[in-house]
Design an enzyme around this catalytic site. Structure first.
Site: not given
Ligand code: NAD
Ligand code: ZN
Length: 250
Positions: A119, A191
């Site tokens: 992404h 995650g």
């Molecule tokens: P999501 O928010 O849909 O899901 C996050 C998942 O991680 C959940 O299933 C949750 O239960 C799990 N989780 C949260 N904290 C955790 C931990 N400490 N240990 C283990 N599991 C944990 O995220 P996604 O599936 O990546 O989809 C979201 C979209 O949003 C992606 O396309 C991404 O590009 C974008 N996004 C990116 C960021 C980033 O760059 N850090 C942050 C938010 C969203």
């Protein structure tokens, strides 16, 4: 400690082509909220409204407003123990590549070298009009002052080099991920809620090619009980270092 970590360590040690698919969950312990956190940034800025390419074309200032708010929360984020454990698994020659949906650059900062950015990456900027690309450091002053950065060549408002909803995934990322998924004999799904396609399809491609799917999450997802073979429950800042410890000590 989750007993399934021992099972995961056993599979991973014998895997010949281990890959990982990571999502926002691996970065929550670095202070970056995932989409599911309640009462957070995404309740104020609905991604379906603010993180779309349509919104960027119509009102880029509004998309930058969300970006600046996100930046306030994430500007001091550092890789956590989960990112570091994955980087070390790669250095040991065990993990071949990470496919990440994250845009935060934290795998790279932790030292991972083979990272397929599905992404995009928020540490780069680009001009949709003339195609010029920029490093984020060139616009640090704008970002500090919260003014949308403009192209030095054509004066258009720049876009972060991330994939907004409604945009195509970069062709190279799709091709490399598909190839890695077909080759993989084990996949760590870490995650991610595994609902955003086509990224969520990567473990399914691997599964069709007989890979073992090992999921690391604090809660079950759409993959659990369907494609997942081993579910390691817990925060990845704890489970991934423990996995690494078990692999190194055996
Ligand atoms: P999501 O928010 O849909 O899901 C996050 C998942 O991680 C959940 O299933 C949750 O239960 C799990 N989780 C949260 N904290 C955790 C931990 N400490 N240990 C283990 N599991 C944990 O995220 P996604 O599936 O990546 O989809 C979201 C979209 O949003 C992606 O396309 C991404 O590009 C974008 N996004 C990116 C960021 C980033 O760059 N850090 C942050 C938010 C969203
Ligand atoms: Zn331009």
């Amino acid at each position: 400690m989750d007993i399934n970590i021992a099972k995961a360590a056993e599979i991973i040690q014998t895997a010949k082509h281990l890959i990982a698919l990571t999502g926002a969950g691996v970065s929550t312990e670095s202070g970056i909220p995932d989409f599911r956190s309640k009462g957070g940034l995404w309740d104020v800025y609905d991604p379906a409204e603010y993180a779309t390419i349509h919104a960027f074309h119509e009102t880029p200032e509004k998309v930058w407003e969300m970006t600046f708010a996100m930046r306030e929360i994430t500007k001091n984020a550092k890789p956590n123990q989960g990112h570091r454990a994955l980087a070390e698994l790669e250095k040991l020659g065990i993990l071949k590549c990470i496919i990440t949906q994250n845009i935060d650059n934290l795998h790279q900062e932790a030292g991972s070298r083979c990272v397929i950015e599905y992404h995009g990456n928020a540490s780069r900027l680009e001009c949709l009009k003339c195609g010029k690309k920029y490093g984020r450091e060139e616009y640090a002053a704008n970002i500090e002052k919260k003014t949308p950065p403009r192209c030095k060549k054509c004066d258009s408002i720049l876009k972060l080099s991330v994939i907004y909803f409604g945009e195509m995934i970069p062709h190279e990322a799709v091709a490399r991920s598909q190839e890695a998924a077909q080759k993989a004999d084990a996949v760590m799904v870490i995650g991610t809620s595994a609902v955003v396609y086509p990224a969520a399809g990567i473990p399914l491609i691997a599964k069709q090619h007989d890979a073992v799917i090992i999921e690391f999450n604090t809660e079950e997802t759409g993959l659990t009980g369907y494609a997942t073979d081993i579910f390691v429950h817990g925060k990845t800042g704890t489970t991934l270092p423990e996995l690494l410890r078990q692999i190194k000590s055996s």
